[in-house]
Design a protein around this motif. Structure first.
Motif, PDB file in Angstrom:
ATOM      1  N   VAL A   1       0.860  -1.189   0.000  1.00  0.00           N
ATOM      2  CA  VAL A   1       0.000   0.000   0.000  1.00  0.00           C
ATOM      3  C   VAL A   1       0.889   1.229   0.000  1.00  0.00           C
ATOM      4  N   TYR A   2       0.594   2.160  -0.879  1.00  0.00           N
ATOM      5  CA  TYR A   2       1.276   3.458  -0.849  1.00  0.00           C
ATOM      6  C   TYR A   2       0.264   4.506  -0.429  1.00  0.00           C
ATOM      7  N   TYR A   3       0.522   5.138   0.715  1.00  0.00           N
ATOM      8  CA  TYR A   3      -0.322   6.236   1.187  1.00  0.00           C
ATOM      9  C   TYR A   3       0.335   7.540   0.748  1.00  0.00           C
ATOM     10  N   CYS A   4      -0.226   8.165  -0.268  1.00  0.00           N
ATOM     11  CA  CYS A   4       0.329   9.408  -0.815  1.00  0.00           C
ATOM     12  C   CYS A   4      -0.372  10.583  -0.153  1.00  0.00           C
ATOM     13  N   GLY A   5       0.259  11.138   0.877  1.00  0.00           N
ATOM     14  CA  GLY A   5      -0.375  12.189   1.655  1.00  0.00           C
ATOM     15  C   GLY A   5       0.139  13.584   1.382  1.00  0.00           C
ATOM     16  N   ALA A   6       1.072  13.732   0.445  1.00  0.00           N
ATOM     17  CA  ALA A   6       1.632  15.052   0.144  1.00  0.00           C
ATOM     18  C   ALA A   6       2.403  14.970  -1.163  1.00  0.00           C
ATOM     19  N   ASP A   7       2.693  16.133  -1.718  1.00  0.00           N
ATOM     20  CA  ASP A   7       3.562  16.203  -2.891  1.00  0.00           C
ATOM     21  C   ASP A   7       4.993  16.307  -2.381  1.00  0.00           C
ATOM     22  N   PHE A   8       5.617  15.156  -2.199  1.00  0.00           N
ATOM     23  CA  PHE A   8       6.944  15.127  -1.591  1.00  0.00           C
ATOM     24  C   PHE A   8       8.036  15.661  -2.509  1.00  0.00           C
ATOM     25  N   THR A   9       7.747  15.843  -3.784  1.00  0.00           N
ATOM     26  CA  THR A   9       8.758  16.412  -4.673  1.00  0.00           C
ATOM     27  C   THR A   9       9.098  17.841  -4.257  1.00  0.00           C
ATOM     28  N   LEU A  10       8.182  18.494  -3.551  1.00  0.00           N
ATOM     29  CA  LEU A  10       8.418  19.857  -3.087  1.00  0.00           C
ATOM     30  C   LEU A  10       9.257  19.893  -1.816  1.00  0.00           C
ATOM     31  N   LEU A  11       9.413  18.743  -1.174  1.00  0.00           N
ATOM     32  CA  LEU A  11      10.144  18.669   0.085  1.00  0.00           C
ATOM     33  C   LEU A  11      11.465  17.923  -0.051  1.00  0.00           C
ATOM     34  N   ALA A  12      11.583  17.127  -1.102  1.00  0.00           N
ATOM     35  CA  ALA A  12      12.749  16.261  -1.253  1.00  0.00           C
ATOM     36  C   ALA A  12      14.003  17.047  -1.632  1.00  0.00           C
ATOM     37  N   SER A  13      15.156  16.468  -1.318  1.00  0.00           N
ATOM     38  CA  SER A  13      16.424  17.097  -1.687  1.00  0.00           C
ATOM     39  C   SER A  13      16.687  16.969  -3.180  1.00  0.00           C
ATOM     40  N   ASN A  14      16.040  16.009  -3.831  1.00  0.00           N
ATOM     41  CA  ASN A  14      16.176  15.841  -5.280  1.00  0.00           C
ATOM     42  C   ASN A  14      14.798  15.538  -5.846  1.00  0.00           C
ATOM     43  N   ALA A  15      14.156  16.552  -6.412  1.00  0.00           N
ATOM     44  CA  ALA A  15      12.774  16.418  -6.861  1.00  0.00           C
ATOM     45  C   ALA A  15      12.614  15.381  -7.965  1.00  0.00           C
ATOM     46  N   GLN A  16      13.552  15.366  -8.915  1.00  0.00           N
ATOM     47  CA  GLN A  16      13.418  14.438 -10.033  1.00  0.00           C
ATOM     48  C   GLN A  16      13.571  12.987  -9.571  1.00  0.00           C
TER      49      GLN A  16
END
Length: 415
Positions: A144-159
């Motif tokens: 199960v993947y619970y996608c609760g946010a757009d983590f690309t905006l928080l990650a150190s490497n968006a791509q």
């Protein structure tokens, strides 16, 4: 509700951090008769200097866990482990170290607990989590993947984050999201995507009349403070609109402004205000004692790309107690209010936000209004939401355990 299963949560927060949907779902599954291994946050970016306190706490928990074989039982059937792993999206050498030395330790913990064909529930779209899912999966494991946010905006490497989220989506048997925007993105790579509401434990957050009957009626946490009392519960983080709060508090010095929650960003400017009262982090089960004293409850978040998909759990907690709620105009909150019309929203501007609070203060404080708010909160009843999720899980488990069709077993209709 599913029962008798082994469930591994690969979380994005610590167990002892602010109580969020991560802990609530884990708790409800444990109460239903499942065993839970809760793997604490493995990170979304490389640590910074300001993270030193969090890193030290993780090291302390890890050292203590060495005396209990790397895991601690925090509640019946809930086991928590604090892994030491290299930051996500690092050099290939770091990922190699994770794969061959650090992550296998988590598999050994799972094996020591006797977890068989565990259900894997992931909260982060990182290379670390993808490697964990692949390592811990068994032939009949459901992911199960619970996608609760757009983590690309928080990650150190968006791509890289985007690439690994795509990989995780393709590995998943079920995807849960909090809003239509995230659901649309996930459906590009997985057809089994569902939107679920922010859950609320209605047993903890009762209507005022019910709550007061079960507690000491003479108790008043803020008896010495002038009213109205404007309150907030939750993390005091960088998504709080500090400037907005400072300005509205400056304009209403005779009001009491209460903040209950862990401080994870600089609050010195707000704390210096004489009408500000910071209570600190409190156990989640005690938050109702504070909310019942609030005249108006706030969701004062900044409105930007990072909060565009945020669904504050506190909204349903406020509403469950029948309290008026004023929020900034987050897209998810506005969508929620378009459907239910029980909140007051306002832009991140002091004059308009203050007017919204004053409008909330002028609303009739009667049983009918409180019951209406409670009815909306009940749509996020954690027990009902998890019962629905369990039905999806049962279907996924059935599909995983059913043998694939063979040429011999296929019945070809006659022509």
């Amino acid at each position: 509700m599913i029962s008798g299963r082994d469930i591994i949560f690969i979380s994005s927060i610590e167990w002892d951090f602010l109580w969020q949907i991560h802990q609530e779902i884990a708790l409800q599954f444990a109460l239903a008769g499942n065993r839970v291994l809760y793997i604490e946050n493995t990170g979304i970016r490389s640590p910074r200097l300001k993270d030193s306190g969090r890193i030290i706490r993780r090291l302390r928990r890890w050292i203590r866990s060495l005396f209990s074989h790397g895991v601690r039982e925090v509640l019946p059937s809930i086991f928590v482990t604090s892994p030491l792993v290299m930051p996500p999206f690092s050099a290939s050498a770091s990922r190699f170290l994770n794969r061959h030395l650090l992550i296998p330790r988590l598999r050994r913990i799972s094996q020591k607990l006797g977890f068989n064909d565990p259900l894997l529930w992931a909260y982060l779209p990182t290379d670390t989590v993808v490697d964990l899912v692949r390592l811990l999966s068994k032939p009949h494991s459901v992911v199960v993947y619970y996608c609760g946010a757009d983590f690309t905006l928080l990650a150190s490497n968006a791509q890289q984050c985007r690439d690994h989220e795509t990989e995780l989506l393709k590995l998943s048997d079920l995807v849960l999201t909090t809003c239509s925007r995230l659901a649309e993105r996930c459906r590009r790579y997985n057809g089994k995507v569902h939107i679920i509401p922010a859950v609320v434990n209605l047993d903890e957050f009762s209507l005022i009349e019910n709550h007061e009957a079960a507690t000491n009626p003479g108790t008043n946490l803020f008896s010495g403070l002038p009213r109205p009392i404007i309150g907030y519960v939750g993390g005091l983080h960088r998504f709080i609109d500090h400037e907005l709060l400072f300005e509205v508090m400056r304009r209403r010095p005779d009001w009491s402004w209460i903040f209950v929650g862990a401080i994870t960003s600089d609050m010195n400017k707000l704390a210096a205000m004489p009408n500000a009262h910071f209570i600190g982090q409190r156990p989640h089960a005690s938050l109702a004692q504070y909310i019942k004293e609030f005249d108006v409850c706030l969701v004062p978040y900044v409105n930007n790309a990072s909060t565009a998909t945020v669904v504050p759990m506190k909204v349903n907690e406020y509403l469950a107690m029948g309290k008026p709620v004023v929020s900034t105009m987050l897209p998810t909150v506005c969508d929620f209010n378009d459907r239910h019309r029980v909140l007051i929203t306002a832009p991140n501007q002091a004059e308009e936000f203050l007017k919204a609070i004053e409008d909330a203060l002028s609303l009739p404080n009667d049983a009918e209004m409180s019951r209406r708010r409670r009815e909306v909160a009940e749509l996020g009843n954690c027990k009902i939401v998890l019962k629905t999720i369990s039905q999806w899980l049962e279907l996924a488990l059935h599909e995983k355990s059913s043998p694939p069709a063979t040429i011999e077993s296929v019945v070809v209709p006659s022509t």
